[in-house]
Design an enzyme around this catalytic site. Structure first.
Site, PDB file in Angstrom:
ATOM      1  N   GLY A 172       0.892  -0.854  -0.147  1.00 47.54           N
ATOM      2  CA  GLY A 172       0.280   0.308  -0.243  1.00 47.54           C
ATOM      3  C   GLY A 172       0.484   1.230  -0.410  1.00 47.54           C
ATOM      4  O   GLY A 172       1.520   1.223  -0.603  1.00 47.54           O
ATOM      5  N   CYS A 173       0.265   2.465   0.684  1.00 48.89           N
ATOM      6  CA  CYS A 173       1.248   3.629   0.672  1.00 48.89           C
ATOM      7  C   CYS A 173       1.985   3.543   1.062  1.00 48.89           C
ATOM      8  O   CYS A 173       2.598   2.839   2.317  1.00 48.89           O
ATOM      9  CB  CYS A 173       0.063   4.583   1.175  1.00 48.89           C
ATOM     10  SG  CYS A 173       1.079   6.086   1.965  1.00 48.89           S
ATOM     11  N   PHE A 174       3.603   3.570   0.638  1.00 44.20           N
ATOM     12  CA  PHE A 174       4.564   3.467   1.055  1.00 44.20           C
ATOM     13  C   PHE A 174       5.489   4.058   1.806  1.00 44.20           C
ATOM     14  O   PHE A 174       6.631   3.755   2.322  1.00 44.20           O
ATOM     15  CB  PHE A 174       6.068   3.468  -0.277  1.00 44.20           C
ATOM     16  CG  PHE A 174       6.542   4.216  -1.382  1.00 44.20           C
ATOM     17  CD1 PHE A 174       5.736   5.921  -0.643  1.00 44.20           C
ATOM     18  CD2 PHE A 174       7.298   4.716  -1.802  1.00 44.20           C
ATOM     19  CE1 PHE A 174       6.066   6.731  -1.558  1.00 44.20           C
ATOM     20  CE2 PHE A 174       6.643   5.187  -2.998  1.00 44.20           C
ATOM     21  CZ  PHE A 174       6.491   6.909  -2.519  1.00 44.20           C
ATOM     22  N   TRP A 175       4.879   5.196   2.452  1.00 45.91           N
ATOM     23  CA  TRP A 175       5.773   6.177   3.915  1.00 45.91           C
ATOM     24  C   TRP A 175       5.097   5.410   5.416  1.00 45.91           C
ATOM     25  O   TRP A 175       6.261   4.865   5.936  1.00 45.91           O
ATOM     26  CB  TRP A 175       4.601   7.304   3.891  1.00 45.91           C
ATOM     27  CG  TRP A 175       4.489   8.255   2.868  1.00 45.91           C
ATOM     28  CD1 TRP A 175       5.615   8.537   1.870  1.00 45.91           C
ATOM     29  CD2 TRP A 175       3.767   9.214   2.690  1.00 45.91           C
ATOM     30  NE1 TRP A 175       5.903   9.378   0.374  1.00 45.91           N
ATOM     31  CE2 TRP A 175       4.751  10.040   1.418  1.00 45.91           C
ATOM     32  CE3 TRP A 175       2.462   9.409   3.022  1.00 45.91           C
ATOM     33  CZ2 TRP A 175       4.251  11.020   0.989  1.00 45.91           C
ATOM     34  CZ3 TRP A 175       1.613  10.248   2.928  1.00 45.91           C
ATOM     35  CH2 TRP A 175       2.610  11.705   1.406  1.00 45.91           C
TER      36      TRP A 175
ATOM     37  N   ASP B  10      -6.312   3.897   0.520  1.00 46.55           N
ATOM     38  CA  ASP B  10      -5.604   4.315  -0.212  1.00 46.55           C
ATOM     39  C   ASP B  10      -6.523   3.366  -1.831  1.00 46.55           C
ATOM     40  O   ASP B  10      -5.736   1.403  -1.521  1.00 46.55           O
ATOM     41  CB  ASP B  10      -4.228   3.689   0.031  1.00 46.55           C
ATOM     42  CG  ASP B  10      -3.747   5.187   0.405  1.00 46.55           C
ATOM     43  OD1 ASP B  10      -3.768   6.171   0.568  1.00 46.55           O
ATOM     44  OD2 ASP B  10      -2.775   4.506   1.374  1.00 46.55           O
TER      45      ASP B  10
END
Length: 175
Positions: free
Chosen positions: A10-13, A89
């Site tokens: 998912g969101c890499f942060w 996301d």
């Protein structure tokens, strides 16, 4: 021995911040993997037309933390049955995947996938593929949650503490 594995969660942060907490992880880098566009920008990947997934490159010391442990931890940080969506996301750039560079790692990763499938009622929606390409994201995406502690993350804060407190073991067959 140092090794590399790539996780799309998912969101890499948040995924990067999660893996950075694990003892034995030497470094992380966020970027875009397994797409068909060379050296894409975040803005291009965001259109869902490049084929890339937001991915974290995990560089680790296999004498301190094993691939089995890392991949089990990965499954704790994702919804493995959700296709192209993690948290709020949505899109192909947020698909989940494990992208390996060493073909010798594939049997062990498959074992972890099989274990996880037994825990799920629906089929896993996680890719398991060799890494075809990886392009680092722009600098402002690197270590994003360290630079922006109040920044957006789809992962719960308790998960970061869980990763910090987990006591990894190396894979005996992989030292």
């Amino acid at each position: 021995m140092t090794k590399d594995i790539y996780y799309a969660g998912g969101c890499f942060w948040g995924a990067e911040h999660f893996f950075k907490q694990i003892e034995g992880v030497l470094s992380t880098e966020v970027g875009f993997a397994n797409g068909h566009t060379a050296n894409p920008s975040y803005r291009e990947v965001y259109t869902d037309t490049t084929g890339h997934a937001e991915t974290v490159h995990v560089h680790y010391d296999s004498g301190r933390v094993g691939l089995r442990f890392l991949t089990r931890m990965f499954f704790k940080a994702i919804d493995p049955t959700s296709l192209n969506r993690q948290g709020e996301d949505e899109g192909t750039r947020y698909r989940t995947g494990v992208y390996y560079v060493d073909p010798a790692d594939l049997p062990l990763i498959r074992e972890v996938f099989a274990e996880e499938q037994l825990r799920q009622e629906k089929p896993l929606a996680v890719e398991l593929l060799p890494l075809q390409n990886f392009y680092p994201a722009e600098e402002y995406h690197q270590d994003y949650l360290d630079k922006n502690p109040e920044g957006y993350c789809h992962l719960p804060l308790d998960l970061f503490r869980f990763a910090r407190e987990a006591r990894p073991e190396p894979d005996p067959e992989r030292k």
